[in-house]
Design a protein around this motif. Structure first.
Motif, short mmCIF file in Angstrom:
data_model
loop_
_atom_site.label_atom_id
_atom_site.label_comp_id
_atom_site.label_asym_id
_atom_site.label_seq_id
_atom_site.Cartn_x
_atom_site.Cartn_y
_atom_site.Cartn_z
N ALA A 66 -0.71 -49.38 11.23
CA ALA A 66 1.13 -50.01 11.03
C ALA A 66 1.49 -48.93 12.08
N ARG A 67 0.89 -47.32 11.72
CA ARG A 67 1.41 -46.80 12.80
C ARG A 67 0.43 -46.63 14.33
N PHE A 68 -0.11 -47.07 14.72
CA PHE A 68 -0.86 -46.65 16.11
C PHE A 68 -1.46 -48.52 16.67
N ASP A 69 -0.72 -48.63 18.11
CA ASP A 69 -1.34 -49.80 18.20
C ASP A 69 -2.46 -49.43 18.83
N GLU A 70 -3.83 -50.77 19.14
CA GLU A 70 -4.47 -51.00 19.52
C GLU A 70 -4.98 -49.99 20.39
N GLN A 71 -4.47 -50.03 21.49
CA GLN A 71 -5.06 -49.60 22.16
C GLN A 71 -4.44 -47.41 22.57
N ASP A 72 -3.67 -47.56 21.34
CA ASP A 72 -3.57 -45.73 20.42
C ASP A 72 -4.71 -44.91 20.09
N VAL A 73 -6.17 -46.15 19.10
CA VAL A 73 -6.59 -46.35 18.29
C VAL A 73 -7.81 -46.49 19.72
N GLU A 74 -8.20 -46.87 20.86
CA GLU A 74 -9.10 -46.98 21.49
C GLU A 74 -9.42 -46.33 22.38
N ARG A 75 -7.96 -44.88 22.52
CA ARG A 75 -7.68 -44.15 23.52
C ARG A 75 -8.73 -42.80 22.46
N ALA A 76 -8.17 -42.96 21.71
CA ALA A 76 -9.26 -41.66 20.26
C ALA A 76 -10.31 -42.22 19.87
N ALA A 77 -10.28 -43.34 20.30
CA ALA A 77 -12.43 -43.33 20.13
C ALA A 77 -12.87 -42.95 21.16
#
Length: 212
Positions: A66-77
């Motif tokens: 809920a906190r992070f969108d798909e783009q955020d998670v992809e940047r983390a990966a």
């Protein structure tokens, strides 16, 4: 390109390294000659890996989504993969006696400063307890627990206990926590047994024709 069976085999290697920082290196592995598998190849897989490694609490997962969108998670990966790439030569140098350099320290600090924790009282089967919880401030904080483990290895670990599997086609790393410190394989049930089988077949075949 890794197929379903290769990915499943790679997932089964999680937990063999004996140290979270080496587990990060093992997320990219060549278990089948010529086939590279990446357990953190995208954001969803990265979150799954964090959960498997218990670097994210199970009851945090929905809040993270809920906190992070798909783009955020992809940047983390992507940042986790970059950390993995930077870590490999540093570990190679470290086990040869060369300490972590200032560049790697600065890179880790750039990730670590995004992380934070707080403590909360929680109820367990044994009763009340205080546990530490992560503060997920921004997408980079999703990499902070991994960076902390990397720093812990390079600063407080024993370089003499860090090895790669002796299997002919295996490139997995492990931290040798055995009492004798004579561990050779990522897993005795896989690479160890394969090596023994090959040696047995070679002995059974006898000397090659024309050998002295």
């Amino acid at each position: 390109m890794a197929g379903h069976d290769d990915m499943r085999a790679a997932m089964e290697t999680t937990g063999l390294a004996g140290h979270p920082a080496l587990e990060l290196l093992n997320t990219r592995a060549t278990l089948t000659p010529g086939v590279v598998t990446d357990l953190i190849g995208d954001g969803a897989r990265y979150i799954d890996w964090l959960l498997t490694m218990e670097l994210v609490a199970a009851d945090d997962v929905e809040a993270l989504r809920a906190r992070f969108d798909e783009q955020d998670v992809e940047r983390a990966a992507e940042t986790a993969r970059e950390l993995r790439t930077r870590l490999l030569p540093v570990v190679d140098a470290w086990i040869s006696g060369v300490p972590m350099d200032d560049g790697m320290a600065a890179y880790l600090n750039g990730i670590l400063r995004t992380g934070g924790t707080y403590r909360e009282v929680t109820r367990t089967e044994a009763g009340l307890a205080v546990r530490e919880r992560a503060i997920w401030s921004d997408w980079k904080s999703l990499v902070a627990p991994v960076a902390a483990d990397v720093a812990g290895l390079l600063i407080g670990g024993n370089a003499d206990l860090v090895h790669q599997c002796a299997g002919e086609t295996c490139d997995l790393w492990f931290y040798d926590r055995t009492k004798s410190h004579r561990r050779k394989w990522c897993s005795m049930s896989t690479c160890g047994n394969r090596t023994k089988v090959r040696a047995h077949r070679a002995r059974a075949a006898g000397p090659a024709e024309g050998a002295d």
